[in-house]
Enzyme design. Structure first.
Site, PDB file in Angstrom:
ATOM      1  N   CYS B 135       2.732   4.883  -3.858  1.00 43.79           N
ATOM      2  CA  CYS B 135       2.757   5.938  -2.855  1.00 43.79           C
ATOM      3  C   CYS B 135       1.395   6.601  -2.767  1.00 43.79           C
ATOM      4  CB  CYS B 135       3.820   6.961  -3.151  1.00 43.79           C
ATOM      5  SG  CYS B 135       3.933   8.109  -1.802  1.00 43.79           S
ATOM      6  N   THR B 198       3.181   1.890   2.256  1.00 44.15           N
ATOM      7  CA  THR B 198       2.444   2.305   3.453  1.00 44.15           C
ATOM      8  C   THR B 198       0.928   2.141   3.277  1.00 44.15           C
ATOM      9  OG1 THR B 198       2.473   4.583   2.660  1.00 44.15           O
ATOM     10  CG2 THR B 198       4.205   3.944   4.192  1.00 44.15           C
ATOM     11  N   GLY B 222       5.635   0.993  10.004  1.00 43.40           N
ATOM     12  CA  GLY B 222       6.110   0.570  11.322  1.00 43.40           C
ATOM     13  C   GLY B 222       5.413  -0.685  11.817  1.00 43.40           C
ATOM     14  N   GLY B 248       7.263  -4.213   5.693  1.00 46.52           N
ATOM     15  CA  GLY B 248       6.136  -3.631   6.417  1.00 46.52           C
ATOM     16  C   GLY B 248       6.256  -4.017   7.877  1.00 46.52           C
ATOM     17  N   GLY B 270      12.241  -0.574   6.974  1.00 52.02           N
ATOM     18  CA  GLY B 270      12.013   0.858   6.769  1.00 52.02           C
ATOM     19  C   GLY B 270      12.055   1.646   8.058  1.00 52.02           C
TER      20      GLY B 270
HETATM   21  C1  LIG Z   1       9.297   8.598   5.688  1.00 52.14           C
HETATM   22  C2  LIG Z   1       9.011   7.544   4.665  1.00 52.14           C
HETATM   23  C3  LIG Z   1       9.283   7.784   3.312  1.00 52.14           C
HETATM   24  C4  LIG Z   1       9.027   6.816   2.345  1.00 52.14           C
HETATM   25  N1  LIG Z   1       9.337   7.061   1.029  1.00 52.14           N
HETATM   26  C5  LIG Z   1       9.134   6.086   0.084  1.00 52.14           C
HETATM   27  C6  LIG Z   1       9.509   6.281  -1.285  1.00 52.14           C
HETATM   28  O1  LIG Z   1      10.070   7.322  -1.667  1.00 52.14           O
HETATM   29  N2  LIG Z   1       9.251   5.288  -2.179  1.00 52.14           N
HETATM   30  C7  LIG Z   1       8.664   4.100  -1.795  1.00 52.14           C
HETATM   31  O2  LIG Z   1       8.468   3.229  -2.622  1.00 52.14           O
HETATM   32  N3  LIG Z   1       8.322   3.885  -0.495  1.00 52.14           N
HETATM   33  C8  LIG Z   1       8.546   4.848   0.444  1.00 52.14           C
HETATM   34  N4  LIG Z   1       8.202   4.609   1.764  1.00 52.14           N
HETATM   35  C9  LIG Z   1       7.600   3.315   2.139  1.00 52.14           C
HETATM   36  C10 LIG Z   1       8.626   2.364   2.738  1.00 52.14           C
HETATM   37  O3  LIG Z   1       9.656   2.063   1.807  1.00 52.14           O
HETATM   38  C11 LIG Z   1       7.957   1.062   3.193  1.00 52.14           C
HETATM   39  O4  LIG Z   1       7.319   0.453   2.086  1.00 52.14           O
HETATM   40  C12 LIG Z   1       6.917   1.262   4.275  1.00 52.14           C
HETATM   41  O5  LIG Z   1       7.340   2.251   5.170  1.00 52.14           O
HETATM   42  C13 LIG Z   1       6.603  -0.008   5.048  1.00 52.14           C
HETATM   43  O6  LIG Z   1       7.751  -0.533   5.675  1.00 52.14           O
HETATM   44  P1  LIG Z   1       8.153  -0.239   7.208  1.00 52.14           P
HETATM   45  O7  LIG Z   1       6.947  -0.534   8.044  1.00 52.14           O
HETATM   46  O8  LIG Z   1       9.318  -1.149   7.483  1.00 52.14           O
HETATM   47  O9  LIG Z   1       8.522   1.202   7.271  1.00 52.14           O
HETATM   48  C14 LIG Z   1       8.460   5.573   2.739  1.00 52.14           C
HETATM   49  C15 LIG Z   1       8.184   5.340   4.085  1.00 52.14           C
HETATM   50  C16 LIG Z   1       8.463   6.293   5.060  1.00 52.14           C
HETATM   51  C17 LIG Z   1       8.172   5.994   6.503  1.00 52.14           C
END
Ligand SMILES: Cc1cc2nc3c(=O)[nH]c(=O)nc-3n(C[C@H](O)[C@H](O)[C@H](O)COP(=O)(O)O)c2cc1C
Ligand SMILES: Cc1cc2nc3c(=O)[nH]c(=O)nc-3n(C[C@H](O)[C@H](O)[C@H](O)COP(=O)(O)OP(=O)(O)OC[C@H]3O[C@@H](n4cnc5c(N)ncnc54)[C@H](O)[C@@H]3O)c2cc1C
Ligand code: FES
Lengths: 270, 310
Positions: B135, B198, B222, B248, B270
């Site tokens: 993170c 992210t 996103g 991702g 996500g």
């Molecule tokens: C609002 C938000 C909160 C997140 N909180 C966490 C978290 O607590 N722990 C974690 O490992 N990743 C967290 N992530 C990362 C997501 O699990 C994921 O790895 C990342 O958003 C990429 O995937 P996506 O593009 O499908 O969202 C968070 C992402 C978002 C958008």
């Protein structure tokens, strides 16, 4: 919580920036309470990506059955796309969401305060209040930058509201800010309202809450935040609140789930 | 259940068996209850809950989110209810359901990670741990752990030595060579790798000259990050023998297929949940349709089938 496609039954400007949109969606219309909101997927595309939150402005039980209206202001890309949509198009809605307004326990004097587009959720509340057997008196204080911001005043009159208008440029009603005139007016009244409902910009909300607290009036404020999910899953829509017992400070509530309507004394104003 | 269906979506990731390869990603699906009956959790391959720390955390001041082109920035600051409330209030709601529950965890120190793993190990209803070393939001930890292979090794070792549960290590993309932390996690005994978290990012309001996020910087997620994620998954697949979970930017069945074809054995979704809460269900049925159309019966027949010859 429902996920539904709603048909647009009208979409028309009421001023340069404000639009009324009628939507047909009986399942959501049957469930949504005043002050609750919907997360709207404006178009099936990746940019703009996220849903946008909107309140229900008015509910039409019979015209046609299962329809309601949103009032929205064009402020950016999403709302511009919304303004371009046509009757017969569909919008995907997630809702009803959040904690709405609660009606007062005792019948009697109710005060509503709106700033600009903050008027959006109040007509549906006013309709519900009038239908609840409460005979009032009902008063709306409504402020805007200029006269064209002051929409749907006639509807409030029809529901038995006395409406006080304020504009920053003095083009209609009193000149200045709502909160600048309201407290003086309140202190001149024989009785105080049972409750103050308010929706508008953060600083206005703060003044209303502080005024209500000084006068010992319960206040319910519909708050805004940037939202990701609208359901409590992402923790984006934080509003700093006083921590409940045993909870760490600072305490951030989710506007989408714990609100959007908060009691004035819950909020930590910064 | 899936058994009567001629199509099998079941996948194995080392010690972890999933009825289908589609999970929801940490931080985007709360503690599993928030979407109510819109998403029957039992249909999912797995649920990864919001990251848990030893003590509750308030998170960052707002604004915490900003939409960008095809994506969003967040700086939630790892707000969470803490270990105790998770175990007492959130886990009991998930335990009766027939869905693998994966607990995402993070700490401020190596010891925190070990303590969390030990505390979670004894609880029924947890199927795997996912270590968030990636993170980018928290000044104290996050970034430093994930981008330094020695720290990755220590954190993963600390968790590994305290639990018999399958251990997933979730990698940050904010490094020069993703295979370096992947190797460190593998050496420390992780069972599975998940990637990506992210991508560090930022946005500014030109009118006020202020950052859009109160925390100034945040993490991008996103559709905008999908090509980055896919490239990194591909690199890790080539460098490591461990099973990989790809994520991702996934928002459609085609996106999920890209990751599977490259070699991920499962995916997480996500940000797309916010856009379409039922997207995971659509991806799962889309995978079945894809197999049918291709005349295939088993999802494993497409995993790692990237065609490199022209
Ligand atoms: C609002 C938000 C909160 C997140 N909180 C966490 C978290 O607590 N722990 C974690 O490992 N990743 C967290 N992530 C990362 C997501 O699990 C994921 O790895 C990342 O958003 C990429 O995937 P996506 O593009 O499908 O969202 C968070 C992402 C978002 C958008
Ligand atoms: C519970 C709730 C109910 C709402 N009800 C209404 C309503 O009934 N009518 C109405 O016109 N507006 C309402 N809003 C505000 C509305 O959601 C935003 O104006 C809208 O999302 C802007 O979208 P955009 O794409 O046009 O703007 P963008 O291009 O995204 O941004 C333009 C500007 O709008 C602001 N904005 C963007 N998203 C939000 C958001 N989620 N909340 C507040 N501001 C935002 C940004 O800060 C920016 O300054 C409500 C907001 C909330 C939280
Ligand atoms: S908008 Fe996601 S928690 Fe409120």
């Amino acid at each position: 919580m429902l996920l539904r496609n709603a048909k647009i039954i009208f979409n028309k400007p009421v001023s340069a920036e404000l639009y009324h949109m009628g939507l047909l969606c009986p399942d959501i219309a049957a469930k949504i309470q005043p002050g609750q909101f919907l997360m709207v997927r404006i178009q099936d595309r990746l940019d703009p990506l996220l849903r946008r939150p909107f309140a229900v402005h008015r509910l039409y039980p019979n015209d046609p059955p299962g329809s309601f209206e949103m009032l929205y202001k064009v402020v950016g890309r999403g709302t511009q796309l919304l303004a371009n949509m046509q009757r017969g198009d569909f919008l995907n809605l997630l809702g009803p969401l959040g904690r709405g307004f609660r009606l007062p326990q005792d019948k009697g004097f109710v005060l509503m305060v709106a700033g600009g587009i903050g008027i959006a959720p109040l007509p549906y509340l006013a309709e519900t209040l009038a239908a609840s057997g409460n005979k009032g008196p009902f008063v709306l204080w409504f402020g805007g930058k200029t006269s064209t911001d002051l929409v749907c005043v006639q509807h409030f009159n029809d529901l038995g509201f006395a409406v006080q208008l304020v504009t920053e440029d003095g083009s209609e009603g009193k000149k200045g800010l709502v909160t600048g005139h309201l407290e003086q007016w309140l202190t001149q009244q024989d009785e105080l309202p049972k409750v103050m409902y308010s929706c508008g910009p953060y600083l206005m909300q703060r003044s209303v809450a502080e005024m209500a607290a000084r006068l010992g009036i319960p206040s319910q404020l519909s708050m805004e935040a940037l939202m990701g999910c609208g359901v409590g899953a992402c923790l984006s829509c934080s509003l700093r609140c006083h921590p409940p017992k045993g909870v760490q400070d600072p305490h951030y509530a989710n506007v989408c789930q714990d609100g959007p309507v908060f009691d004035g004394e819950e909020i930590f104003w910064d | 259940m899936a058994n009567d269906s001629p199509i099998s979506l079941a996948v194995e990731l080392g010690p972890l068996r999933l009825k289908n390869p589609v999970m929801v990603a940490s931080g985007t699906f709360g503690y599993g209850q928030e979407y109510g009956d819109l998403v029957p959790l039992e249909r999912l391959g797995g649920v990864v809950v919001k990251g848990i720390s030893l003590e509750p955390r308030s998170g960052n001041p707002p604004p915490r989110i900003w939409e960008t082109c095809g994506g969003m920035l967040n700086s939630i600051g790892l707000q969470n209810v803490g270990l105790r409330a998770f175990v007492e209030e959130k886990l009991p709601l998930l335990r009766p359901l027939q869905v693998p529950v994966i607990v995402n965890l993070f700490g401020n120190t190596v010891e925190d990670y070990g303590k969390l793993a030990a505390a979670l190990d004894g609880h029924e209803g947890i199927d795997a741990l996912e270590i968030n070393i990636s993170c980018p939001n928290v000044k104290a930890g996050g970034m430093a752990f994930g981008s330094d292979p020695k720290m990755v090794f220590q954190v993963v070792s600390a968790v590994r030595s305290e639990t018999k549960l399958p251990v997933i290590t979730k990698l940050t993309p904010n490094v020069t060579d993703i295979t370096v932390p992947a190797k460190a996690a593998e050496d420390a005994g992780t069972d599975i790798l998940s990637l990506i978290n992210t991508v560090a990012g930022m946005a500014v309001d030109a009118k006020t000259r202020r950052p859009r996020l109160a925390n100034v910087v945040g993490g991008l997620s996103g559709p905008a990050i999908k090509p980055i994620a896919l490239r990194m998954v591909w690199q890790v697949i080539q460098a490591s023998n461990l099973p990989v979970i790809g994520l991702g930017g996934i928002i459609s069945v085609e996106d999920a297929l890209e990751f599977l074809i490259v070699g991920a054995r499962a995916v997480q979704v996500g940000t797309a949940n916010f856009v379409n809460p039922q997207v995971t269900l659509e991806i799962i049925s889309g995978l079945e349709d894809y197999l049918l159309r291709q005349g295939l019966k088993d999802i494993n027949e497409i995993i790692g089938t990237l065609e490199l010859t022209r």
